[in-house]
Design an enzyme around this catalytic site. Sequence first.
Site, PDB file in Angstrom:
ATOM      1  N   GLY A 112      -6.978   3.196 -12.062  1.00 26.74           N
ATOM      2  CA  GLY A 112      -6.616   4.265 -12.989  1.00 26.74           C
ATOM      3  C   GLY A 112      -7.802   4.829 -13.729  1.00 26.74           C
ATOM      4  O   GLY A 112      -7.712   5.235 -14.885  1.00 26.74           O
ATOM      5  N   GLY A 152      -9.937   6.769  -7.312  1.00 27.56           N
ATOM      6  CA  GLY A 152      -9.106   6.841  -6.105  1.00 27.56           C
ATOM      7  C   GLY A 152      -8.570   5.497  -5.666  1.00 27.56           C
ATOM      8  O   GLY A 152      -8.424   5.235  -4.467  1.00 27.56           O
ATOM      9  N   ALA A 207      -7.093   4.227  -1.965  1.00 25.61           N
ATOM     10  CA  ALA A 207      -7.757   3.143  -1.231  1.00 25.61           C
ATOM     11  C   ALA A 207      -6.773   2.021  -0.904  1.00 25.61           C
ATOM     12  O   ALA A 207      -6.827   1.430   0.181  1.00 25.61           O
ATOM     13  CB  ALA A 207      -8.946   2.613  -2.028  1.00 25.61           C
ATOM     14  N   ASP A 209      -8.702  12.285  -2.405  1.00 28.14           N
ATOM     15  CA  ASP A 209      -8.777  10.818  -2.472  1.00 28.14           C
ATOM     16  C   ASP A 209      -8.439  10.165  -1.131  1.00 28.14           C
ATOM     17  O   ASP A 209      -9.164   9.278  -0.667  1.00 28.14           O
ATOM     18  CB  ASP A 209      -7.824  10.283  -3.552  1.00 28.14           C
TER      19      ASP A 209
END
Lengths: 323, 323
Positions: free
Chosen positions: A105, A109, A113, A154
Amino acid sequence: MKIKAFAPGKVILFGEHSVVHKKPAIAVAINRGVEVEVTSRDDDIVRIDVPLVNYSESSELTDKKLFFELDSQNKMITDYIYEVINLFEFDNGFNLTVDIKMYLGAGLGSSAAVTVSCIKALSLLAGIKLNKDQIARQARDIEIKIQGAASPIDTSMSTYGGIIYIDEKSQLNRIDFDMDLPLIVSNCEISGNTGKLVESVRQKYVKYPEIVGNIFNAMQLIARNAKEALETGNSELIGELMNLNQGLLDSIGVNTVELSDMVYLSRKYGAKGSKLTGSGGGGCIIAYCPENIDYIYDHLSQKYATFKCEQSDEGVNATIIEK
Amino acid sequence: MKIKAFAPGKVILFGEHSVVHKKPAIAVAINRGVEVEVTSRDDDIVRIDVPLVNYSESSELTDKKLFFELDSQNKMITDYIYEVINLFEFDNGFNLTVDIKMYLGAGLGSSAAVTVSCIKALSLLAGIKLNKDQIARQARDIEIKIQGAASPIDTSMSTYGGIIYIDEKSQLNRIDFDMDLPLIVSNCEISGNTGKLVESVRQKYVKYPEIVGNIFNAMQLIARNAKEALETGNSELIGELMNLNQGLLDSIGVNTVELSDMVYLSRKYGAKGSKLTGSGGGGCIIAYCPENIDYIYDHLSQKYATFKCEQSDEGVNATIIEK
């Protein structure tokens, strides 16, 4: 069967916020991210461990109702894993360990991931071979399902790796470069609210169209110059452009006292350039440290959660450890 | 005969650095500055006291070689006084106390306030009545003589007071406004080198003409909008424009970690806007505090040298206490 997979996190090197207004940005996949290990079982039990979020759960494979209430941040992460498990059919149960070797957070990303590494590992376990385009698409679908909306950045960075130039038409273009990009990431451990920050910048743009327009134009030129600097390996330029970008992010109101402190600390100890990364209001800074990275790291890590990293050229990858 | 005179210091509210590149700026005379008291003597001794710089000296009026070596900062201040004394003929000696009720060498125009207040007091002692245009001209001549070059801003602010809009043609225009401008000035007590900072910004402009050009354009628009905001009494706008300006100053490399800390501290405790003032690299910030100024002052002054002030509408003024 035992499979290990890794998917990189990412940092925004240039152009956060202006990218929302159709200006270019540059994102870098980093060699810190999420490691997943999946081991098949003889029974039909599914056991999930997420060490960083202190989450551990097991259940029957058949009902797949694996997840209970957690605090919102952690619940988000387990929601992504749940969605990935539901993509595939499994003959047996399995143990899945999701090791988040980065900050959650914090604009790096982490959810992408987690999603991408789990898709890679669990698809192999299910006997399905997905190419990277398929992984990126499925990961993005899951992000959209959970978040409501999601930029492709992301999930693309986690899947393909490398350095990506997001152009004025929101197209992702891989930047060919032949230099190392040693970075320090420091985290102030205060979360910014991306949605609110994007909205506050939009309101500033509406209220001061000409002023913020000039700032966005400057950000656009910075990202374009930075693309060239990366392609030609001009490290001096990359650092200076990061510093220019940082001030512009401050001017549109997404910097904080902690981010500013980390930015100046890193420059004081020798970073060539430094700036907040992501939406700001908290989260992380990146410092570009082609020289003396250990010295800079030692000083920053005394005060802030900090790691060193470099670009990840490869993107998501997996190893089958036992057939 | 006994005369008291006061000349205000100034802060740059908008447009430092961009003003060097023919963009507008706004300067505000503040009700903190330099107080001078001059008392005629029966003999021909001249006695000078400058309490803040711990300087005290007396000499024969006839030789007028009043000043000896001091450290450079203090020597500068006494040089200005010496030049003013040399402007006039005196029948008798006098005691001159120059009380600098602000920060020296921190971008607040202290040398101009010393010069202007001394011209006012000593001209009256010498029996000469100068109008403000004459005072401003003589003060600027002295600044040019000592500094080699000098903008007319500091000496004008000290002489005329008020709020001045320096336009694209470097003309000074008084802004008519009808609101209070409660400000806090905090000083990090590190001196920036104005010459070096101006040169570093010039070099950045040469290296990145388009990027810095857009930043200067944004600064220009900020100063223009701020002029309107002052004329219409829109305090919300003034604060927001200050914050926008601050980030742009950071981007061109004249902000520091201490300035940034003061800027964010003041905003945290309720300043409507805050920014560095002057050339940066150290020196002062200003925080615009139409509400809760005492609360904000209490917090800032715990960590930094701080004073409260408002605009000075009147400029230099004097009172003859004894005929």
